[in-house]
Design a protein around this motif. Structure first.
Motif, PDB file in Angstrom:
ATOM      1  N   GLN A 102       0.979  -1.093   0.060  1.00  0.00           N
ATOM      2  CA  GLN A 102      -0.119   0.022  -0.029  1.00  0.00           C
ATOM      3  C   GLN A 102       0.964   1.430  -0.108  1.00  0.00           C
ATOM      4  OE1 GLN A 102      -2.575   0.970   3.556  1.00  0.00           O
ATOM      5  NE2 GLN A 102      -4.207   1.044   1.943  1.00  0.00           N
ATOM      6  N   ASP A 103       0.665   2.140  -0.988  1.00  0.00           N
ATOM      7  CA  ASP A 103       1.388   3.308  -1.101  1.00  0.00           C
ATOM      8  C   ASP A 103       0.589   4.440  -0.254  1.00  0.00           C
ATOM      9  OD1 ASP A 103       3.018   5.168  -1.984  1.00  0.00           O
ATOM     10  OD2 ASP A 103       2.212   5.302  -4.167  1.00  0.00           O
ATOM     11  N   HIS A 104       1.182   5.601  -0.097  1.00  0.00           N
ATOM     12  CA  HIS A 104       0.776   6.801   0.502  1.00  0.00           C
ATOM     13  C   HIS A 104       0.834   7.925  -0.450  1.00  0.00           C
ATOM     14  CE1 HIS A 104       0.983   3.647   3.462  1.00  0.00           C
ATOM     15  NE2 HIS A 104       0.241   4.537   4.156  1.00  0.00           N
ATOM     16  N   LYS A 105      -0.152   8.338  -1.136  1.00  0.00           N
ATOM     17  CA  LYS A 105       0.314   9.377  -2.376  1.00  0.00           C
ATOM     18  C   LYS A 105       0.117  10.814  -1.713  1.00  0.00           C
ATOM     19  CE  LYS A 105      -0.273   6.432  -5.916  1.00  0.00           C
ATOM     20  NZ  LYS A 105      -1.130   5.602  -6.009  1.00  0.00           N
ATOM     21  N   ARG A 106      -0.735  10.952  -0.846  1.00  0.00           N
ATOM     22  CA  ARG A 106      -0.487  12.430  -0.477  1.00  0.00           C
ATOM     23  C   ARG A 106       0.483  12.950   0.552  1.00  0.00           C
ATOM     24  NH1 ARG A 106      -5.333  15.651  -1.204  1.00  0.00           N
ATOM     25  NH2 ARG A 106      -6.750  14.009  -2.141  1.00  0.00           N
ATOM     26  N   THR A 116       1.312  13.131  -4.424  1.00  0.00           N
ATOM     27  CA  THR A 116       2.696  12.879  -5.120  1.00  0.00           C
ATOM     28  C   THR A 116       2.984  11.622  -5.642  1.00  0.00           C
ATOM     29  OG1 THR A 116       3.441  11.591  -2.964  1.00  0.00           O
ATOM     30  CG2 THR A 116       3.308  14.027  -2.543  1.00  0.00           C
ATOM     31  N   GLY A 117       4.214  11.281  -5.831  1.00  0.00           N
ATOM     32  CA  GLY A 117       4.629  10.013  -6.620  1.00  0.00           C
ATOM     33  C   GLY A 117       4.427   9.020  -5.503  1.00  0.00           C
ATOM     34  N   GLY A 118       4.323   9.301  -4.325  1.00  0.00           N
ATOM     35  CA  GLY A 118       4.232   8.216  -3.113  1.00  0.00           C
ATOM     36  C   GLY A 118       5.094   8.513  -2.238  1.00  0.00           C
ATOM     37  N   LEU A 159       3.226  -5.865 -14.477  1.00  0.00           N
ATOM     38  CA  LEU A 159       1.696  -5.347 -14.465  1.00  0.00           C
ATOM     39  C   LEU A 159       1.257  -4.680 -13.280  1.00  0.00           C
ATOM     40  CD1 LEU A 159      -0.735  -4.732 -16.402  1.00  0.00           C
ATOM     41  CD2 LEU A 159      -1.694  -6.837 -15.771  1.00  0.00           C
ATOM     42  N   TYR A 160       1.242  -3.478 -12.958  1.00  0.00           N
ATOM     43  CA  TYR A 160       0.907  -2.891 -11.624  1.00  0.00           C
ATOM     44  C   TYR A 160      -0.576  -2.219 -11.716  1.00  0.00           C
ATOM     45  CZ  TYR A 160       1.245   1.195  -8.549  1.00  0.00           C
ATOM     46  OH  TYR A 160       0.968   2.057  -7.498  1.00  0.00           O
ATOM     47  N   ALA A 161      -1.455  -2.949 -10.974  1.00  0.00           N
ATOM     48  CA  ALA A 161      -2.899  -2.376 -10.866  1.00  0.00           C
ATOM     49  C   ALA A 161      -2.857  -1.650  -9.456  1.00  0.00           C
ATOM     50  CB  ALA A 161      -3.929  -3.772 -10.763  1.00  0.00           C
ATOM     51  N   PHE A 176      -3.221   1.331 -14.271  1.00  0.00           N
ATOM     52  CA  PHE A 176      -2.232   0.432 -14.421  1.00  0.00           C
ATOM     53  C   PHE A 176      -1.046   1.129 -14.690  1.00  0.00           C
ATOM     54  CE2 PHE A 176      -6.049  -2.325 -16.176  1.00  0.00           C
ATOM     55  CZ  PHE A 176      -5.618  -3.385 -15.487  1.00  0.00           C
ATOM     56  N   ASN A 177       0.174   0.436 -14.658  1.00  0.00           N
ATOM     57  CA  ASN A 177       1.378   0.840 -14.612  1.00  0.00           C
ATOM     58  C   ASN A 177       2.168  -0.275 -15.272  1.00  0.00           C
ATOM     59  OD1 ASN A 177       1.672   3.791 -13.817  1.00  0.00           O
ATOM     60  ND2 ASN A 177       1.377   2.638 -11.671  1.00  0.00           N
ATOM     61  N   CYS A 178       3.115  -0.173 -16.154  1.00  0.00           N
ATOM     62  CA  CYS A 178       3.936  -1.587 -16.697  1.00  0.00           C
ATOM     63  C   CYS A 178       5.275  -1.351 -16.284  1.00  0.00           C
ATOM     64  CB  CYS A 178       3.879  -1.202 -18.293  1.00  0.00           C
ATOM     65  SG  CYS A 178       2.370  -1.294 -19.185  1.00  0.00           S
ATOM     66  N   ARG A 179       5.162  -1.419 -14.958  1.00  0.00           N
ATOM     67  CA  ARG A 179       6.275  -1.370 -14.032  1.00  0.00           C
ATOM     68  C   ARG A 179       6.041  -1.684 -12.625  1.00  0.00           C
ATOM     69  NH1 ARG A 179       5.552   3.191 -11.070  1.00  0.00           N
ATOM     70  NH2 ARG A 179       4.286   4.849 -12.003  1.00  0.00           N
ATOM     71  N   MET A 180       7.070  -1.831 -11.799  1.00  0.00           N
ATOM     72  CA  MET A 180       6.894  -1.715 -10.359  1.00  0.00           C
ATOM     73  C   MET A 180       6.555  -0.405 -10.035  1.00  0.00           C
ATOM     74  SD  MET A 180       9.181  -4.953  -8.988  1.00  0.00           S
ATOM     75  CE  MET A 180       8.226  -5.027  -7.424  1.00  0.00           C
ATOM     76  N   GLY A 181       6.168  -0.264  -8.678  1.00  0.00           N
ATOM     77  CA  GLY A 181       5.911   1.072  -8.178  1.00  0.00           C
ATOM     78  C   GLY A 181       7.013   1.677  -7.280  1.00  0.00           C
ATOM     79  N   ASP A 182       7.085   2.974  -7.075  1.00  0.00           N
ATOM     80  CA  ASP A 182       7.801   3.587  -6.453  1.00  0.00           C
ATOM     81  C   ASP A 182       7.174   4.368  -5.368  1.00  0.00           C
ATOM     82  OD1 ASP A 182      10.041   4.864  -5.105  1.00  0.00           O
ATOM     83  OD2 ASP A 182      10.787   5.979  -6.947  1.00  0.00           O
ATOM     84  N   PRO A 183       7.260   3.999  -4.110  1.00  0.00           N
ATOM     85  CA  PRO A 183       8.132   3.454  -3.348  1.00  0.00           C
ATOM     86  C   PRO A 183       7.616   1.696  -3.120  1.00  0.00           C
ATOM     87  CG  PRO A 183       6.924   4.646  -1.977  1.00  0.00           C
ATOM     88  CD  PRO A 183       6.281   4.933  -3.259  1.00  0.00           C
ATOM     89  N   GLU A 184       6.712   1.183  -3.852  1.00  0.00           N
ATOM     90  CA  GLU A 184       6.239   0.122  -3.343  1.00  0.00           C
ATOM     91  C   GLU A 184       7.473  -1.066  -3.620  1.00  0.00           C
ATOM     92  OE1 GLU A 184       4.650   2.199  -5.288  1.00  0.00           O
ATOM     93  OE2 GLU A 184       2.471   1.657  -5.242  1.00  0.00           O
ATOM     94  N   THR A 185       8.124  -0.710  -4.694  1.00  0.00           N
ATOM     95  CA  THR A 185       9.203  -1.722  -4.937  1.00  0.00           C
ATOM     96  C   THR A 185      10.151  -2.270  -3.761  1.00  0.00           C
ATOM     97  OG1 THR A 185       9.289  -0.985  -7.082  1.00  0.00           O
ATOM     98  CG2 THR A 185      11.047  -2.391  -6.508  1.00  0.00           C
TER      99      THR A 185
HETATM  100  N1  GLY Z   1       3.935   4.816  -6.095  1.00  0.00           N
HETATM  101  C1  GLY Z   1       3.048   4.857  -7.304  1.00  0.00           C
HETATM  102  C2  GLY Z   1       3.656   4.475  -8.534  1.00  0.00           C
HETATM  103  O1  GLY Z   1       4.791   4.120  -8.374  1.00  0.00           O
HETATM  104  O2  GLY Z   1       2.946   4.652  -9.556  1.00  0.00           O
END
Ligand code: GLY
Length: 319
Positions: A102-106, A116-118, A159-161, A176-185
């Protein structure tokens, strides 16, 4: 998603300000305004008032705040619920789900401030229990793979949903993103016990069905330390102190993102500067550990949230 019956928000796209404003007038708030192109995770405005919504439309379609990325916008139904990131690796045929997060975007505590980006993430996300996991696989990930295949797309990779889960456990796709997430990775990979290289090779050669991913059964958390003025134009060149004082045992690690080294000194060089990460048997212990580390690192104007992981802890104490 509409074509392949994958649950998502209702939306329309616009290039014309008058039509966009009419749509907002008709649908009311809260409503979501998105730049249709890439905007480093920042081109999304959740407008709580009509004025905010009109302003967001104006900033994208008239003032070109996001350049070409905002020349076309998407106006979308606001989805209420809890967000989780569900990332799977695909080999064109088979899908291997990674641990949830779980990301925290605000920007600020309690999900206040701009998107934010996370600003921090943890893994696993307790909201993604077995029932939700199966729903995400059966309603989102697998139909997406099937839909892409039907459309002649062989999808290999991450595949990032981004999903939203409402109080009745209904799920919808946010993005959707075609990558891992930042900072989820960072917290996800910090829990991966299997060899990542073998998983990547299996995805590349179409052999994911033979692979199992093993995960540490604890929790990990990443706190993003961001620069002064992020997510607007971040100030750079602030010296960072005490990174080296961190005892990087096997359960803690500070990932560099927006940093640079000059003469053995470390300076900020981007918006999200560091991803301070820790792992422990419980979420509370991981949280205590990661904040202890974070509080030792200093740079002028540093911003970070103090409540990463808090929502999950409150929920688990309510059960
Ligand atoms: N943390 C959200 C993203 O990487 O898209």
């Amino acid at each position: 998603m509409i074509k392949h019956g994958i649950p998502t928000a209702q939306y329309e796209t616009f290039t014309d300000i008058t039509l966009a404003n009419k749509y907002i007038e008709k649908n009311g708030v809260p409503i979501v305004i998105k730049a249709d192109g890439l905007a480093a995770g920042k081109g999304v405005i959740v407008a709580l008032t009509k004025e905010e919504a009109y302003q967001a439309v104006d900033s994208m379609l008239s003032q070109n705040k996001y350049g070409d990325a905002g020349a076309r916008i998407v106006i979308e139904e606001f989805l209420d619920g809890e967000e989780a990131s569900f990332i799977a690796i695909c080999d064109g045929e088979n899908v291997l789900p990674l641990a949830s997060s779980q990301d925290h975007k605000r920007l600020q505590n309690n999900d206040l401030g701009p998107n934010t980006g996370g600003m921090g993430a943890y893994s696993p996300a307790p909201i993604v229990n077995q029932e939700i996991h199966e729903k995400i696989m059966n309603q989102i990930i697998l139909p997406t793979m099937k839909g892409m295949k039907k459309d002649g797309i062989k999808f290999q990779g991450f595949l990032y949903a981004g999903v939203i889960i409402d109080d009745n456990c209904n799920i919808k796709t946010l993005e959707f993103n075609c990558r891992m997430g930042d900072p989820e990775t960072q917290p996800i990979l910090f829990r991966l016990k299997s060899n990542l290289f073998n998983i990547l090779m299996a995805a590349e050669s179409g052999n994911l069905s033979n692979i199992k991913a093993e995960w540490d059964d604890g929790y990990s958390i990443t706190i993003v330390m961001a620069a002064h003025n992020y997510p607007n134009k971040p100030r750079v060149d602030d010296q960072i102190y005490n990174i080296n004082n961190i005892d990087n045992d096997n359960d803690c690690y500070t990932f560099h993102a927006g940093t640079k080294k000059v003469d053995d000194k470390i300076f900020t060089s981007g918006g999200r500067v560091l991803g301070v990460t820790a792992r422990a048997k419980s979420l509370q212990a991981a949280k205590d550990k990661v904040y202890k580390l974070t509080s030792t690192i200093e740079f002028s104007g540093a911003q970070y949230r103090n409540d990463i992981g808090q929502k999950a802890l409150i929920k688990s104490s309510e059960k």
